[in-house]
Design an enzyme around this catalytic site. Sequence first.
Site, PDB file in Angstrom:
ATOM      1  N   HIS A 114      -5.209   5.776   4.156  1.00  0.00           N
ATOM      2  CA  HIS A 114      -4.563   4.369   3.825  1.00  0.00           C
ATOM      3  C   HIS A 114      -6.297   3.929   4.614  1.00  0.00           C
ATOM      4  O   HIS A 114      -6.624   5.119   4.724  1.00  0.00           O
ATOM      5  CB  HIS A 114      -4.062   4.060   6.049  1.00  0.00           C
ATOM      6  CG  HIS A 114      -3.866   2.910   6.582  1.00  0.00           C
ATOM      7  ND1 HIS A 114      -4.680   1.916   6.853  1.00  0.00           N
ATOM      8  CD2 HIS A 114      -2.769   2.125   6.370  1.00  0.00           C
ATOM      9  CE1 HIS A 114      -4.190   1.151   6.775  1.00  0.00           C
ATOM     10  NE2 HIS A 114      -3.188   0.949   6.771  1.00  0.00           N
TER      11      HIS A 114
ATOM     12  N   ASP B  91       4.998   3.837   5.528  1.00  0.00           N
ATOM     13  CA  ASP B  91       6.268   4.232   4.849  1.00  0.00           C
ATOM     14  C   ASP B  91       6.013   5.330   3.977  1.00  0.00           C
ATOM     15  O   ASP B  91       7.438   5.086   3.349  1.00  0.00           O
ATOM     16  CB  ASP B  91       5.231   3.384   3.483  1.00  0.00           C
ATOM     17  CG  ASP B  91       5.476   0.592   4.399  1.00  0.00           C
ATOM     18  OD1 ASP B  91       6.541   1.282   5.280  1.00  0.00           O
ATOM     19  OD2 ASP B  91       4.934   1.253   3.615  1.00  0.00           O
TER      20      ASP B  91
HETATM   21  N1  CMC Z   1      -2.982   9.669  -3.300  1.00  0.00           N
HETATM   22  C1  CMC Z   1      -3.678  10.774  -3.953  1.00  0.00           C
HETATM   23  N2  CMC Z   1      -4.877  10.687  -4.164  1.00  0.00           N
HETATM   24  C2  CMC Z   1      -5.079   9.156  -2.880  1.00  0.00           C
HETATM   25  C3  CMC Z   1      -4.463   8.902  -2.486  1.00  0.00           C
HETATM   26  C4  CMC Z   1      -3.210   9.165  -2.118  1.00  0.00           C
HETATM   27  N3  CMC Z   1      -2.069   8.364  -1.972  1.00  0.00           N
HETATM   28  N4  CMC Z   1      -4.503   7.640  -1.554  1.00  0.00           N
HETATM   29  C5  CMC Z   1      -6.103   7.997  -1.591  1.00  0.00           C
HETATM   30  N5  CMC Z   1      -6.372   9.227  -2.720  1.00  0.00           N
HETATM   31  C6  CMC Z   1      -7.455   9.974  -3.014  1.00  0.00           C
HETATM   32  C7  CMC Z   1      -8.498   8.639  -4.313  1.00  0.00           C
HETATM   33  O1  CMC Z   1      -7.864   8.845  -5.455  1.00  0.00           O
HETATM   34  C8  CMC Z   1     -10.059   8.836  -3.626  1.00  0.00           C
HETATM   35  O2  CMC Z   1     -10.422   9.747  -4.422  1.00  0.00           O
HETATM   36  P1  CMC Z   1     -11.736  10.238  -4.977  1.00  0.00           P
HETATM   37  O3  CMC Z   1     -13.147  10.267  -3.907  1.00  0.00           O
HETATM   38  O4  CMC Z   1     -11.669  12.003  -5.606  1.00  0.00           O
HETATM   39  O5  CMC Z   1     -12.303   8.878  -6.012  1.00  0.00           O
HETATM   40  C9  CMC Z   1      -9.973   8.864  -1.574  1.00  0.00           C
HETATM   41  O6  CMC Z   1      -8.680   9.324  -1.585  1.00  0.00           O
HETATM   42  C10 CMC Z   1     -10.156   6.958  -1.771  1.00  0.00           C
HETATM   43  O7  CMC Z   1      -9.209   6.243  -1.987  1.00  0.00           O
HETATM   44  P2  CMC Z   1      -9.611   4.561  -2.031  1.00  0.00           P
HETATM   45  O8  CMC Z   1      -8.303   4.809  -3.316  1.00  0.00           O
HETATM   46  O9  CMC Z   1     -10.862   4.357  -2.112  1.00  0.00           O
HETATM   47  O10 CMC Z   1      -8.755   4.189  -0.579  1.00  0.00           O
HETATM   48  P3  CMC Z   1      -7.920   2.943   0.068  1.00  0.00           P
HETATM   49  O11 CMC Z   1      -8.925   3.184   1.119  1.00  0.00           O
HETATM   50  O12 CMC Z   1      -9.499   2.375  -0.976  1.00  0.00           O
HETATM   51  O13 CMC Z   1      -7.179   2.989  -0.154  1.00  0.00           O
HETATM   52  C11 CMC Z   1      -4.713   3.248  -0.147  1.00  0.00           C
HETATM   53  C12 CMC Z   1      -6.361   2.935   0.673  1.00  0.00           C
HETATM   54  C13 CMC Z   1      -3.305   2.948   0.845  1.00  0.00           C
HETATM   55  C14 CMC Z   1      -4.016   1.977  -1.279  1.00  0.00           C
HETATM   56  C15 CMC Z   1      -4.448   4.154  -0.783  1.00  0.00           C
HETATM   57  O14 CMC Z   1      -4.276   5.797  -0.110  1.00  0.00           O
HETATM   58  C16 CMC Z   1      -2.842   4.788  -1.257  1.00  0.00           C
HETATM   59  O15 CMC Z   1      -3.057   4.133  -2.666  1.00  0.00           O
HETATM   60  N6  CMC Z   1      -2.158   4.833  -0.696  1.00  0.00           N
HETATM   61  C17 CMC Z   1      -0.625   4.994  -1.489  1.00  0.00           C
HETATM   62  C18 CMC Z   1       0.110   3.771  -0.961  1.00  0.00           C
HETATM   63  C19 CMC Z   1       0.171   3.681   0.329  1.00  0.00           C
HETATM   64  O16 CMC Z   1       0.660   4.779   0.516  1.00  0.00           O
HETATM   65  N7  CMC Z   1       0.362   2.717   0.529  1.00  0.00           N
HETATM   66  C20 CMC Z   1       1.253   2.430   2.245  1.00  0.00           C
HETATM   67  C21 CMC Z   1       0.148   2.163   2.898  1.00  0.00           C
HETATM   68  S1  CMC Z   1       0.414   1.765   4.789  1.00  0.00           S
HETATM   69  C22 CMC Z   1       1.262   0.394   4.244  1.00  0.00           C
HETATM   70  C23 CMC Z   1       0.577  -0.702   4.003  1.00  0.00           C
HETATM   71  O17 CMC Z   1      -0.063  -0.785   5.120  1.00  0.00           O
HETATM   72  O18 CMC Z   1       0.881  -1.708   3.625  1.00  0.00           O
END
Ligand code: CMC
Length: 431
Positions: free
Chosen positions: A308, A366
């Site tokens: 998140h 989720d």
């Molecule tokens: N699985 C594997 N790796 C992950 C994941 C994941 N679910 N989420 C983040 N990472 C890794 C990402 O690859 C990055 O790694 P590195 O530092 O090696 O490049 C690091 O963690 C930071 O990730 P980010 O994408 O920069 O983080 P963010 O804050 O931009 O993204 C997020 C947040 C929710 C979009 C992401 O965690 C994600 O895609 N999660 C899966 C989708 C999900 O479950 N979404 C629902 C969110 S809660 C409901 C809502 O609010 O809608």
Amino acid sequence: MSKNMYRLTNLASGKSSDLETRSGTVGPDVIDIGSLWRDHGVFTYDPGFMATASTESRITYIDGDAGVLLYRGYPIEQLAAQSNFLEVSYLLLKGELPDAARIVSFTHSITRHTMLNQSLLRLYGGFHHNAHPMAMVAAIVASLAAFYHDTTNISDDHHREIVSHRIIAKIPTISAAAYKHSLGQPFVYPRNDLDYCSNMLHMLFAVPCETYEVDPLHAKALELLFILHADHEQNASTSTVRLAGSTGCNPYAAISAGVSALWGPAHGGANEAVLDMLEKIGDVKRVPEFLARVKDKAGGARLMGFGHRVYKNFDPRATIIREMCHKVLAKLGEAHSPLFELALVLEEIALKDDYFISRKLYPNVDFYSGIIYRALGIPRSMFTVMFAIARSAGWVAQWQEMIADPTMKIARPRQLYTGPVRRDYMPVSKR
Ligand code: CMC
């Protein structure tokens, strides 16, 4: 210089500016950068809003490190245990919990706005039977503007209130009709004698040829999911509603933009994606292989339902929903459903894995919501629609807060341009 000020100095010219900070009631201060362009001729650059507060708000507070979520100051755990979705909607909209008379009047207003104009129902006929329900919901919500545009004066408090009630009231009817259209079944009209969540289940599952009894456990589970999803400060879909709404557009258009933003798998679409993922993994034996692909980032694979932007310790909604998942599945005799067991194993292994620990990736709301929806008989394509119904309360509260603010401005971000510099057009014969 006050300790609450920051000094920005251009090391080349030596020119400095003192930037004021502003404090909220709780949470980190923000630096007011409004003068940077005027004084220094530079913009700030923060793709993804990693460190940028886009607005001031009094509605929802999150402390991502401590796993705290407050609606108007009330902890989500207390609301989940003691309140219901319409009371929470009132709280989000009005800022205070309603007294007995006010909740009766609010519930009456929502209940009396649930019907859809028959012409609107005919629009569904234009969609193919396998259209994704989110596409239908976004389109039909936007189409409400065609019915109410002339009677919606967004500068009028009373009009804004009616719009908000219409959206919260009609979105379940719009959503259930999308589902019925996909099944080829007749639309089921709302029942005013049922509470909000029971009516939702009735519109989804009743058919004209049989009596349908709402299971109180199902209605309670839905109530809880709706409370947990009702608002989440400036998330992507809410920010979309605010950005679209800041142009002064019709509120139905702004809310429809929010529905579309919610659909993405990084946001509300994650609940559907979690189930796809669990089914693809298929067996607990394949969990290590799947997690290895995620850690290799093979083909952009992610552990859906994990991570998140704000919660970096735990998502308090996930804690509540996990417990609910156990209860609902136990009561439905599905405590040992293979999919739930797979989710538990996946969570357990991921939580011990350094990849997830070092990146502070924990289960979010989720990870479990789809499993509960599935147990309630709600099809996967409707999961994100259910999220949209709940989030409609937050969207309208945030939209109202923004429009009522006399200092509101159109949201117009700037950019760092990296395209070609000025060049002259050449006729095609000379290219
Ligand atoms: N699985 C594997 N790796 C992950 C994941 C994941 N679910 N989420 C983040 N990472 C890794 C990402 O690859 C990055 O790694 P590195 O530092 O090696 O490049 C690091 O963690 C930071 O990730 P980010 O994408 O920069 O983080 P963010 O804050 O931009 O993204 C997020 C947040 C929710 C979009 C992401 O965690 C994600 O895609 N999660 C899966 C989708 C999900 O479950 N979404 C629902 C969110 S809660 C409901 C809502 O609010 O809608």
